[in-house]
Design an enzyme around this catalytic site. Structure first.
Site, PDB file in Angstrom:
ATOM      1  N   CYS A 114      19.689   9.736 -43.567  1.00 40.39           N
ATOM      2  CA  CYS A 114      19.253  10.530 -44.737  1.00 40.39           C
ATOM      3  C   CYS A 114      20.387  11.092 -45.591  1.00 40.39           C
ATOM      4  CB  CYS A 114      18.320  11.640 -44.297  1.00 40.39           C
ATOM      5  SG  CYS A 114      16.858  10.996 -43.481  1.00 40.39           S
ATOM      6  N   HIS A 254      17.489  17.394 -49.231  1.00 41.71           N
ATOM      7  CA  HIS A 254      16.787  16.261 -48.636  1.00 41.71           C
ATOM      8  C   HIS A 254      15.310  16.636 -48.474  1.00 41.71           C
ATOM      9  CE1 HIS A 254      15.688  12.888 -46.361  1.00 41.71           C
ATOM     10  NE2 HIS A 254      15.679  13.472 -45.176  1.00 41.71           N
ATOM     11  N   ASN A 284       9.277  11.584 -47.022  1.00 39.22           N
ATOM     12  CA  ASN A 284      10.704  11.484 -46.725  1.00 39.22           C
ATOM     13  C   ASN A 284      11.172  10.051 -46.982  1.00 39.22           C
ATOM     14  OD1 ASN A 284      13.214  11.263 -45.546  1.00 39.22           O
ATOM     15  ND2 ASN A 284      12.636  12.200 -43.598  1.00 39.22           N
TER      16      ASN A 284
HETATM   17  N1  ACO Z   1      -1.671  14.804 -37.225  1.00 40.27           N
HETATM   18  C1  ACO Z   1      -2.209  15.668 -36.349  1.00 40.27           C
HETATM   19  N2  ACO Z   1      -1.554  16.150 -35.295  1.00 40.27           N
HETATM   20  C2  ACO Z   1      -0.281  15.747 -35.108  1.00 40.27           C
HETATM   21  C3  ACO Z   1       0.340  14.851 -35.978  1.00 40.27           C
HETATM   22  C4  ACO Z   1      -0.405  14.371 -37.073  1.00 40.27           C
HETATM   23  N3  ACO Z   1       0.111  13.520 -37.970  1.00 40.27           N
HETATM   24  N4  ACO Z   1       1.600  14.634 -35.557  1.00 40.27           N
HETATM   25  C5  ACO Z   1       1.771  15.373 -34.455  1.00 40.27           C
HETATM   26  N5  ACO Z   1       0.636  16.037 -34.176  1.00 40.27           N
HETATM   27  C6  ACO Z   1       0.359  16.959 -33.072  1.00 40.27           C
HETATM   28  C7  ACO Z   1       1.327  16.752 -31.934  1.00 40.27           C
HETATM   29  O1  ACO Z   1       0.835  15.719 -31.093  1.00 40.27           O
HETATM   30  C8  ACO Z   1       1.285  18.110 -31.240  1.00 40.27           C
HETATM   31  O2  ACO Z   1       0.167  18.156 -30.419  1.00 40.27           O
HETATM   32  P1  ACO Z   1       0.278  18.782 -28.943  1.00 40.27           P
HETATM   33  O3  ACO Z   1       0.684  20.212 -29.165  1.00 40.27           O
HETATM   34  O4  ACO Z   1      -1.087  18.623 -28.417  1.00 40.27           O
HETATM   35  O5  ACO Z   1       1.328  17.977 -28.262  1.00 40.27           O
HETATM   36  C9  ACO Z   1       1.036  19.077 -32.397  1.00 40.27           C
HETATM   37  O6  ACO Z   1       0.606  18.274 -33.499  1.00 40.27           O
HETATM   38  C10 ACO Z   1       2.250  19.892 -32.816  1.00 40.27           C
HETATM   39  O7  ACO Z   1       3.390  19.074 -32.824  1.00 40.27           O
HETATM   40  P2  ACO Z   1       4.797  19.658 -33.208  1.00 40.27           P
HETATM   41  O8  ACO Z   1       5.838  18.641 -32.939  1.00 40.27           O
HETATM   42  O9  ACO Z   1       4.990  21.021 -32.617  1.00 40.27           O
HETATM   43  O10 ACO Z   1       4.626  19.881 -34.760  1.00 40.27           O
HETATM   44  P3  ACO Z   1       5.656  20.520 -35.725  1.00 40.27           P
HETATM   45  O11 ACO Z   1       5.120  21.752 -36.331  1.00 40.27           O
HETATM   46  O12 ACO Z   1       7.036  20.574 -35.138  1.00 40.27           O
HETATM   47  O13 ACO Z   1       5.715  19.432 -36.890  1.00 40.27           O
HETATM   48  C11 ACO Z   1       7.037  17.596 -37.600  1.00 40.27           C
HETATM   49  C12 ACO Z   1       6.070  18.111 -36.556  1.00 40.27           C
HETATM   50  C13 ACO Z   1       6.387  17.619 -38.948  1.00 40.27           C
HETATM   51  C14 ACO Z   1       7.436  16.159 -37.243  1.00 40.27           C
HETATM   52  C15 ACO Z   1       8.293  18.493 -37.620  1.00 40.27           C
HETATM   53  O14 ACO Z   1       8.773  18.673 -36.313  1.00 40.27           O
HETATM   54  C16 ACO Z   1       9.392  17.948 -38.469  1.00 40.27           C
HETATM   55  O15 ACO Z   1       9.284  17.844 -39.673  1.00 40.27           O
HETATM   56  N6  ACO Z   1      10.561  17.627 -37.866  1.00 40.27           N
HETATM   57  C17 ACO Z   1      11.685  17.109 -38.592  1.00 40.27           C
HETATM   58  C18 ACO Z   1      11.469  15.657 -38.801  1.00 40.27           C
HETATM   59  C19 ACO Z   1      12.441  15.077 -39.776  1.00 40.27           C
HETATM   60  O16 ACO Z   1      12.882  15.706 -40.684  1.00 40.27           O
HETATM   61  N7  ACO Z   1      12.744  13.819 -39.546  1.00 40.27           N
HETATM   62  C20 ACO Z   1      13.446  13.045 -40.456  1.00 40.27           C
HETATM   63  C21 ACO Z   1      14.885  13.044 -40.247  1.00 40.27           C
HETATM   64  S1  ACO Z   1      15.528  12.106 -41.473  1.00 40.27           S
HETATM   65  C22 ACO Z   1      15.891  10.478 -41.085  1.00 40.27           C
HETATM   66  O17 ACO Z   1      16.992  10.207 -40.736  1.00 40.27           O
HETATM   67  C23 ACO Z   1      14.805   9.426 -41.240  1.00 40.27           C
END
Ligand code: ACO
Length: 338
Positions: A114, A254, A284
């Site tokens: 990214c 980003h 993203n």
């Molecule tokens: N729909 C519904 N529920 C979902 C979904 C979805 N799409 N995705 C995950 N869940 C569930 C999970 O299974 C979890 O359930 P559980 O508690 O029963 O296990 C619950 O939602 C909560 O999951 P969390 O991981 O705690 O959710 P969080 O609030 O952290 O949000 C997210 C997840 C959006 C992925 C967040 O952690 C995030 O944005 N992280 C950074 C990711 C990022 O920026 N990545 C890109 C890097 S850049 C690159 O190089 C490509």
């Protein structure tokens, strides 16, 4: 730097096909409400099966060249930041060099996930500052839809496809890039990666069957890392540039998650009109996120000569980057409309 280097023009391009959160509700167990609340994303663009990264990059590059008034023949270097190249080799930059007719340009790809566009700006700027080259085309492009597991709700709701480009060249003394901060922590390599398809685990029927050619992510770990590094990298870039937080006119972060952006904005004490956010429409787009957001901000007349812009990004590697750019007075906002 020995010579001041800035951005002379920008361009962007996203595929036409829109995939909304409601479309995703029919594909995996998710909801529009969950995606919007947790990420801020409402829809993203998806390239069709015939479209590769170089196709998106080409469209963005043509627009950037037009707006900068530089011809492809004048380019000395083409630098493409991507984790989704058309193929292992030749580089996407070489494919683009041929298609643009940039006959005298050197060309190579850069892999920094990214923050790749910021890594690309830093690399391109050095060539110009040293006097080796005059005009460098830097592109951030991704077709992340091609490496997404469309059955994994944890990741498939997050990403989109697109391309953004910037033409770099000499600008008046005191303007241009005032600082660069680049960093990496490879100990976080397992938080975001593709298991197979490289030399460690070449593609086989079994790896494809197991979907190991698609990306894996530990969202919570990446989230914590992102919030931390967005703060430290922006502080460092501001300090190195010799300015203060109050001097920032526009933050182009980003576009991964609105909650990550909000945390950075709060720390910097910026008002919302000083922050560019477009992830609601694109998700993203990895290395393309910042250049697409920058191009849209310029088109919207949000950037003026003398403005201090701050770019910051984090991503797989783990990597991060930030830069402060003083927009050249000689590039009027209206030029974006040409
Ligand atoms: N729909 C519904 N529920 C979902 C979904 C979805 N799409 N995705 C995950 N869940 C569930 C999970 O299974 C979890 O359930 P559980 O508690 O029963 O296990 C619950 O939602 C909560 O999951 P969390 O991981 O705690 O959710 P969080 O609030 O952290 O949000 C997210 C997840 C959006 C992925 C967040 O952690 C995030 O944005 N992280 C950074 C990711 C990022 O920026 N990545 C890109 C890097 S850049 C690159 O190089 C490509």
């Amino acid at each position: 730097m020995t010579r001041s280097v800035g951005i002379l023009g920008t361009g962007s391009y996203v595929p036409e096909r829109v995939l909304t959160n409601h479309d995703l509700e029919k594909m995996v167990d998710t909801s529009d409400e969950w995606i919007v609340t947790r990420t801020g994303i409402r829809e993203r663009r998806i390239a069709d099966e015939h479209t590769a990264s170089s196709d998106l990059a080409y469209e963005a590059a043509v627009r950037a060249l037009k707006k900068s008034g530089i011809s492809a023949e004048e380019l000395d270097l083409i630098l493409v930041a991507t984790v989704t190249p058309d193929m292992f080799f030749p580089s996407t930059a070489c494919l683009l060099q041929d298609r643009l007719g940039a006959k005298k340009a050197a060309a190579f790809d850069l892999s920094a996930a990214c923050p790749g566009f910021i890594y690309g700006l830093a690399t391109g700027a050095q060539f110009i500052a040293s006097g080796l080259y005059r005009y460098v085309l830097v592109i951030g492009v991704e077709t992340l839809s091609k490496i997404t597991d469309w059955k994994d709700r944890n990741t498939c709701v997050l990403f989109g496809d697109g391309a953004g480009a910037a033409v770099l060249g000499p600008v008046e003394d005191g303007a241009g890039f005032l600082s660069f901060v680049l960093g990496a922590d490879g100990s976080g390599k397992d938080h975001l990666y593709i298991p197979a398809g490289g030399s460690r685990k070449p593609a086989t029927c079994e790896t494809v069957e197991a979907n190991e050619h698609t990306l894996r992510m530990n969202g919570r770990e990446v989230f914590k890392f992102a919030v931390r590094v967005m703060n430290s990298a922006t502080d460092e870039a501001i300090e190195k540039a010799g300015i203060t937080r109050e001097d920032i006119d526009l933050l182009v972060p980003h576009q991964a998650n609105l909650r990550i952006i909000d945390a950075a904005v709060e720390k910097l004490g910026l008002s919302s009109e000083k922050v560019v956010v477009n992830l609601d429409r694109y998700g993203n787009m990895s290395s393309a996120s910042i250049p697409v957001a920058l191009d849209e901000a310029w088109e919207e007349g949000r950037i003026h000569g003398g403005d201090h812009l701050l770019f910051v990004a984090f991503g797989a590697g783990l990597t991060w980057g930030a830069t402060v750019l003083k927009w050249s007075e000689s590039i009027a906002p209206s030029q974006a409309k040409k």
